[in-house]
Design a protein around this motif. Structure first.
Motif, PDB file in Angstrom:
ATOM      1  N   SER A   1     -10.511  -7.524  -3.340  1.00  0.00           N
ATOM      2  CA  SER A   1     -10.543  -6.249  -2.636  1.00  0.00           C
ATOM      3  C   SER A   1      -9.834  -5.180  -3.452  1.00  0.00           C
ATOM      4  O   SER A   1      -9.028  -5.474  -4.330  1.00  0.00           O
ATOM      5  N   THR A   2     -10.174  -3.956  -3.124  1.00  0.00           N
ATOM      6  CA  THR A   2      -9.581  -2.775  -3.756  1.00  0.00           C
ATOM      7  C   THR A   2      -9.213  -1.814  -2.641  1.00  0.00           C
ATOM      8  O   THR A   2      -9.968  -1.663  -1.678  1.00  0.00           O
ATOM      9  N   SER A   3      -8.052  -1.173  -2.778  1.00  0.00           N
ATOM     10  CA  SER A   3      -7.607  -0.268  -1.722  1.00  0.00           C
ATOM     11  C   SER A   3      -6.687   0.805  -2.282  1.00  0.00           C
ATOM     12  O   SER A   3      -6.005   0.586  -3.283  1.00  0.00           O
ATOM     13  N   ARG A   4      -6.680   1.944  -1.623  1.00  0.00           N
ATOM     14  CA  ARG A   4      -5.713   2.991  -1.972  1.00  0.00           C
ATOM     15  C   ARG A   4      -4.356   2.705  -1.345  1.00  0.00           C
ATOM     16  O   ARG A   4      -3.352   3.258  -1.758  1.00  0.00           O
ATOM     17  N   LYS A   5      -4.345   1.849  -0.340  1.00  0.00           N
ATOM     18  CA  LYS A   5      -3.100   1.462   0.320  1.00  0.00           C
ATOM     19  C   LYS A   5      -2.638   0.127  -0.252  1.00  0.00           C
ATOM     20  O   LYS A   5      -3.459  -0.702  -0.641  1.00  0.00           O
ATOM     21  N   PRO A   6      -1.326  -0.112  -0.293  1.00  0.00           N
ATOM     22  CA  PRO A   6      -0.832  -1.395  -0.812  1.00  0.00           C
ATOM     23  C   PRO A   6      -1.448  -2.575  -0.069  1.00  0.00           C
ATOM     24  O   PRO A   6      -1.595  -2.552   1.146  1.00  0.00           O
ATOM     25  N   LEU A   7      -1.834  -3.583  -0.830  1.00  0.00           N
ATOM     26  CA  LEU A   7      -2.427  -4.800  -0.278  1.00  0.00           C
ATOM     27  C   LEU A   7      -1.363  -5.883  -0.178  1.00  0.00           C
ATOM     28  O   LEU A   7      -0.323  -5.812  -0.817  1.00  0.00           O
ATOM     29  N   ASP A   8      -1.668  -6.898   0.603  1.00  0.00           N
ATOM     30  CA  ASP A   8      -0.771  -8.034   0.750  1.00  0.00           C
ATOM     31  C   ASP A   8      -1.627  -9.288   0.845  1.00  0.00           C
ATOM     32  O   ASP A   8      -2.803  -9.228   1.187  1.00  0.00           O
ATOM     33  N   PHE A   9      -1.035 -10.436   0.540  1.00  0.00           N
ATOM     34  CA  PHE A   9      -1.721 -11.701   0.747  1.00  0.00           C
ATOM     35  C   PHE A   9      -1.727 -11.973   2.247  1.00  0.00           C
ATOM     36  O   PHE A   9      -0.905 -11.453   2.986  1.00  0.00           O
ATOM     37  N   GLU A  10      -2.680 -12.806   2.690  1.00  0.00           N
ATOM     38  CA  GLU A  10      -2.686 -13.190   4.093  1.00  0.00           C
ATOM     39  C   GLU A  10      -1.364 -13.854   4.416  1.00  0.00           C
ATOM     40  O   GLU A  10      -0.709 -14.413   3.554  1.00  0.00           O
ATOM     41  N   ASP A  11      -0.980 -13.797   5.682  1.00  0.00           N
ATOM     42  CA  ASP A  11       0.233 -14.496   6.087  1.00  0.00           C
ATOM     43  C   ASP A  11       0.043 -15.972   5.792  1.00  0.00           C
ATOM     44  O   ASP A  11      -0.928 -16.584   6.212  1.00  0.00           O
ATOM     45  N   SER A  12       0.987 -16.520   5.046  1.00  0.00           N
ATOM     46  CA  SER A  12       0.851 -17.892   4.593  1.00  0.00           C
ATOM     47  C   SER A  12       2.229 -18.473   4.337  1.00  0.00           C
ATOM     48  O   SER A  12       3.162 -17.755   4.020  1.00  0.00           O
ATOM     49  N   ALA A  13       2.332 -19.770   4.455  1.00  0.00           N
ATOM     50  CA  ALA A  13       3.602 -20.436   4.155  1.00  0.00           C
ATOM     51  C   ALA A  13       3.809 -20.572   2.656  1.00  0.00           C
ATOM     52  O   ALA A  13       4.899 -20.893   2.203  1.00  0.00           O
ATOM     53  N   GLU A  14       2.749 -20.317   1.867  1.00  0.00           N
ATOM     54  CA  GLU A  14       2.856 -20.450   0.416  1.00  0.00           C
ATOM     55  C   GLU A  14       3.761 -19.349  -0.133  1.00  0.00           C
ATOM     56  O   GLU A  14       3.747 -18.225   0.336  1.00  0.00           O
ATOM     57  N   GLU A  15       4.529 -19.711  -1.127  1.00  0.00           N
ATOM     58  CA  GLU A  15       5.464 -18.737  -1.676  1.00  0.00           C
ATOM     59  C   GLU A  15       4.783 -17.798  -2.656  1.00  0.00           C
ATOM     60  O   GLU A  15       3.769 -18.122  -3.256  1.00  0.00           O
ATOM     61  N   PHE A  16       5.326 -16.599  -2.757  1.00  0.00           N
ATOM     62  CA  PHE A  16       4.822 -15.627  -3.705  1.00  0.00           C
ATOM     63  C   PHE A  16       5.990 -14.805  -4.210  1.00  0.00           C
ATOM     64  O   PHE A  16       7.077 -14.795  -3.634  1.00  0.00           O
ATOM     65  N   ILE A  17       5.757 -14.090  -5.294  1.00  0.00           N
ATOM     66  CA  ILE A  17       6.777 -13.235  -5.890  1.00  0.00           C
ATOM     67  C   ILE A  17       6.359 -11.793  -5.637  1.00  0.00           C
ATOM     68  O   ILE A  17       5.233 -11.413  -5.919  1.00  0.00           O
ATOM     69  N   ALA A  18       7.265 -10.995  -5.090  1.00  0.00           N
ATOM     70  CA  ALA A  18       7.011  -9.562  -4.897  1.00  0.00           C
ATOM     71  C   ALA A  18       7.843  -8.797  -5.906  1.00  0.00           C
ATOM     72  O   ALA A  18       9.024  -9.069  -6.080  1.00  0.00           O
ATOM     73  N   PHE A  19       7.215  -7.853  -6.583  1.00  0.00           N
ATOM     74  CA  PHE A  19       7.888  -7.030  -7.587  1.00  0.00           C
ATOM     75  C   PHE A  19       8.092  -5.634  -7.005  1.00  0.00           C
ATOM     76  O   PHE A  19       7.190  -5.085  -6.412  1.00  0.00           O
ATOM     77  N   ASN A  20       9.252  -5.067  -7.236  1.00  0.00           N
ATOM     78  CA  ASN A  20       9.517  -3.703  -6.764  1.00  0.00           C
ATOM     79  C   ASN A  20       9.814  -2.810  -7.906  1.00  0.00           C
ATOM     80  O   ASN A  20      10.326  -3.047  -8.860  1.00  0.00           O
TER      81      ASN A  20
ATOM     82  N   VAL B   1       2.155  -6.187  -8.590  1.00  0.00           N
ATOM     83  CA  VAL B   1       2.993  -5.899  -7.430  1.00  0.00           C
ATOM     84  C   VAL B   1       3.391  -7.194  -6.739  1.00  0.00           C
ATOM     85  O   VAL B   1       4.527  -7.352  -6.309  1.00  0.00           O
ATOM     86  N   LYS B   2       2.435  -8.126  -6.626  1.00  0.00           N
ATOM     87  CA  LYS B   2       2.695  -9.438  -6.018  1.00  0.00           C
ATOM     88  C   LYS B   2       1.952 -10.497  -6.804  1.00  0.00           C
ATOM     89  O   LYS B   2       0.898 -10.231  -7.383  1.00  0.00           O
ATOM     90  N   PHE B   3       2.497 -11.711  -6.786  1.00  0.00           N
ATOM     91  CA  PHE B   3       1.929 -12.805  -7.565  1.00  0.00           C
ATOM     92  C   PHE B   3       2.133 -14.105  -6.806  1.00  0.00           C
ATOM     93  O   PHE B   3       3.204 -14.363  -6.267  1.00  0.00           O
ATOM     94  N   SER B   4       1.098 -14.933  -6.757  1.00  0.00           N
ATOM     95  CA  SER B   4       1.186 -16.256  -6.150  1.00  0.00           C
ATOM     96  C   SER B   4       0.547 -17.267  -7.085  1.00  0.00           C
ATOM     97  O   SER B   4      -0.671 -17.254  -7.274  1.00  0.00           O
ATOM     98  N   SER B   5       1.360 -18.127  -7.676  1.00  0.00           N
ATOM     99  CA  SER B   5       0.802 -19.136  -8.584  1.00  0.00           C
ATOM    100  C   SER B   5       0.033 -20.200  -7.801  1.00  0.00           C
ATOM    101  O   SER B   5      -0.974 -20.716  -8.286  1.00  0.00           O
TER     102      SER B   5
END
Length: 111
Positions: free
Chosen positions: A92-111, A50-54
């Motif tokens: 972590s594991t969750s039934r709700k969508p997770l997100d990375f902490e707010d950060s200036a680092e770039e990430f890729i979100a897939f839809n 769903v999301k990726f941060s190299s």
């Protein structure tokens, strides 16, 4: 129809500069582990990024609930990424969508 679980997974590499970290290679590594441990995983199992941060070496995966245990086992047993010793950690594991902490680092979100 079953629901989904989300896994926040971090990759720890012995030599991070010697690998190419991409969503395709990362997902392929996990699928290979699943196949080696459980055999043919079939089409009904869902494993998608769903999301990726190299830069953070993190990914958020969405898996079907009935597939969660096998996915966690396969992820924890991976010892190499592109022939470099590594360790995968499920943060972590969750039934709700997770997100990375707010950060200036770039990430890729897939839809």
């Amino acid at each position: 129809m079953s629901g989904y679980q989300y896994l926040d997974v971090k990759l720890k590499l012995r030599d991070p500069d010697s690998v190419t970290l991409t969503p395709v290679f990362l997902c392929g590594c996990i699928v290979n582990s699943l196949t080696n441990i459980f055999g043919e995983i079939g089409g009904q199992t869902t494993l998608e990024i769903v999301k990726f941060s190299s830069s953070q070496k993190r990914s958020i995966f969405r898996v079907s609930e009935e597939f969660l245990e096998r996915a966690r086992i396969a992820i924890s047993l991976i010892g190499y990424y592109q022939q470099v010793p590594c360790h995968f950690q499920v943060l972590s594991t969750s039934r709700k969508p997770l997100d990375f902490e707010d950060s200036a680092e770039e990430f890729i979100a897939f839809n």
